[in-house]
Design a protein around this motif. Structure first.
Motif, PDB file in Angstrom:
ATOM      1  N   GLU A 113      11.620 -24.335 -45.350  1.00  0.00           N
ATOM      2  CA  GLU A 113      11.858 -22.949 -44.657  1.00  0.00           C
ATOM      3  C   GLU A 113      10.908 -23.240 -43.294  1.00  0.00           C
ATOM      4  O   GLU A 113      11.310 -22.516 -42.290  1.00  0.00           O
ATOM      5  N   ASN A 114      10.052 -24.061 -43.053  1.00  0.00           N
ATOM      6  CA  ASN A 114       9.384 -24.223 -41.952  1.00  0.00           C
ATOM      7  C   ASN A 114       9.976 -25.140 -40.966  1.00  0.00           C
ATOM      8  O   ASN A 114       9.902 -25.108 -39.889  1.00  0.00           O
ATOM      9  N   GLY A 115      11.164 -25.697 -41.250  1.00  0.00           N
ATOM     10  CA  GLY A 115      12.105 -26.547 -40.446  1.00  0.00           C
ATOM     11  C   GLY A 115      11.303 -27.714 -40.019  1.00  0.00           C
ATOM     12  O   GLY A 115      11.853 -28.547 -39.074  1.00  0.00           O
ATOM     13  N   ASN A 116      10.341 -28.215 -40.497  1.00  0.00           N
ATOM     14  CA  ASN A 116       9.332 -29.276 -39.816  1.00  0.00           C
ATOM     15  C   ASN A 116       9.596 -30.456 -40.686  1.00  0.00           C
ATOM     16  O   ASN A 116       8.687 -31.491 -40.909  1.00  0.00           O
ATOM     17  N   THR A 117      10.336 -30.380 -41.762  1.00  0.00           N
ATOM     18  CA  THR A 117      10.580 -31.641 -42.585  1.00  0.00           C
ATOM     19  C   THR A 117      12.129 -32.144 -42.353  1.00  0.00           C
ATOM     20  O   THR A 117      13.010 -31.519 -42.122  1.00  0.00           O
ATOM     21  N   LEU A 118      12.227 -33.336 -42.565  1.00  0.00           N
ATOM     22  CA  LEU A 118      13.588 -34.124 -42.457  1.00  0.00           C
ATOM     23  C   LEU A 118      14.299 -33.937 -43.811  1.00  0.00           C
ATOM     24  O   LEU A 118      13.456 -34.115 -44.754  1.00  0.00           O
TER      25      LEU A 118
END
Length: 426
Positions: free
Chosen positions: A231-236
């Motif tokens: 959900e944070n979009g900070n993961t690949l």
């Protein structure tokens, strides 16, 4: 009742509300600019009541990856089927955009993997992660130095890792995903934590509820660091082996043959470069070999003083010119594992959008007499592609395919990783 005097007031309120919900000045909401308020409920995001919406500027940059723009293509072998397998006939498909390693996974990358596995895992798993260096051994060849030195000697650091099975390659992808995202967590800041509730003047605010982070924002790397989550979009997304369709599409690199505005694919490449020859046709390097392969019986590199591809075995993973996607060694050097289970009818039993064979659907393994030694095919054999340092030029064509059991390894098979391109069709 005369309502005309109230209309300007209501119209003004409606316009303000509409602008607040649809972000008049900045245009319609998007993934990168969702707006301050929900366009469904009007509730403000990132408050105690509102939903957490993290800042998102697009997928983080993945180490080693090159973007592959997807599209329609014709997969399959355009070469004469000298092996008489008829297992990759031409068909039109569409492959979605994705990412792929610009070069093959090298010895130094596998040594890094072993370094962390030894620190973080059991000795049993560490032993299972070791490549089979005996793949170099031959009873009638003096390849003993490669058995001892190829993986660990510094001079071979950026040569492709070999002796790894399909299963080991998948374990590497899992570790790489975890390690890259762990590194992202160490540098990410949580920019979407709920706003603290303002204290009322002259009295208690009923508890400082805003001090508690919203669900799913726990620290990952210390105070102020963002939790790695989808959900944070900070993961690949996961690193993984490419599908056969992705690999073949990327190897063709037909983007280099297309004219702007022309949707017809008027050319078909035999190899990952232009022309039907294996030598460079252009510029100062005209005549030089485009890949590392075996030219003929006993001819791995040419003669001294006039070497052709210059490599008796494998070669530097950035040797030879990249294809039009910027990918190195998509032909030759080492064959590469892909995800797919092998079936000779994969070209027939398929979807035409992102085709992939994960098992024997429509072509069960029970149809193949492996127990009676009439076949080698079951659900544990995987496709490999690309040709290698010990293969003739026929196998350099992207449409050719072979298979081997997923727990086997050779000195001529390596791999590279791929990754989906989430949240975008481009």
């Amino acid at each position: 009742m005369n309502l005309s005097k109230y209309l300007p007031k209501y119209i003004g309120m409606a316009v303000v509300g509409a602008c607040a919900l649809s972000a008049c000045k900045s245009g319609p909401p998007s993934a990168q600019k969702p707006g301050k308020y929900s366009s469904t409920t009007g509730i403000e995001y990132n408050t105690e009541e509102g939903m957490k919406v993290a800042d998102y500027q697009g997928i983080p940059e993945g180490p080693g990856l090159v973007f592959i723009e997807g599209g329609r293509t014709v997969l399959g072998s355009g070469e004469e089927d000298v092996a008489m397998t008829h297992d990759n006939l031409e068909r039109t498909v569409t492959v979605a955009s994705f990412y792929m390693d610009e070069a093959e996974v090298a010895n130094i990358h596998w040594l890094e993997y072993l370094h962390y596995v030894r620190k973080d895992s059991s000795e049993e798993f560490y032993q299972s992660a070791l490549p089979d260096t005996t793949v170099w051994a031959r009873d009638l060849s003096f390849n003993d130095p490669y058995v001892d030195y190829y993986l660990r000697y510094p001079g071979f650091r950026f040569f492709p890792v070999v002796g790894v099975s399909w299963l080991q390659a998948n374990d590497f992808c899992t570790w790489r995903t975890a390690k890259v995202n762990e590194n992202l967590a160490g540098s990410a800041e949580d920019t979407s934590a709920p706003k603290k509730k303002k204290k009322k003047k002259g009295g208690d605010d009923g508890g400082d509820a805003g001090d508690a982070g919203a669900e799913g924002t726990a620290d990952a790397g210390g105070e102020g660091k963002a939790k790695i989550s989808i959900e944070n979009g900070n993961t690949l997304p996961n690193y993984r082996l490419p599908t056969e369709a992705e690999w073949e599409y990327a190897a063709q690199a037909m983007i280099g043959t297309q004219e702007v505005g022309n949707e017809n694919q008027e050319n078909k490449r035999v190899y990952p470069w232009d022309g039907r020859q294996v030598r460079n046709s252009y510029g100062k390097k005209m005549g030089q070999f485009m890949a590392n392969f075996k030219r003929g019986r006993g001819d791995y590199a040419g003669i001294a003083g006039s070497l052709n591809d210059g490599a008796m075995i494998t070669e530097y993973v950035y040797a030879y010119p990249p294809n039009d996607y910027g990918l190195y060694n998509m032909a030759g050097n080492v064959n590469e594992w892909v995800q797919d289970v092998y079936r000779p009818l994969s070209f027939e039993d398929m979807e035409d959008l992102n085709p992939f064979r994960r098992n024997g659907v429509l072509d069960e393994e029970s149809k193949y007499d492996k127990k009676g030694y009439q076949s080698l095919i079951d659900d544990k054999v995987r496709v490999y592609k690309g040709g290698s340092w010990k293969d003739v030029a026929y196998w350099l064509s992207p449409g050719t395919r072979r298979f081997m059991t997923q727990d086997s390894a050779t000195a001529s098979i390596g791999f590279r990783c791929a990754m989906i391109n989430p949240g975008s069709n481009k």
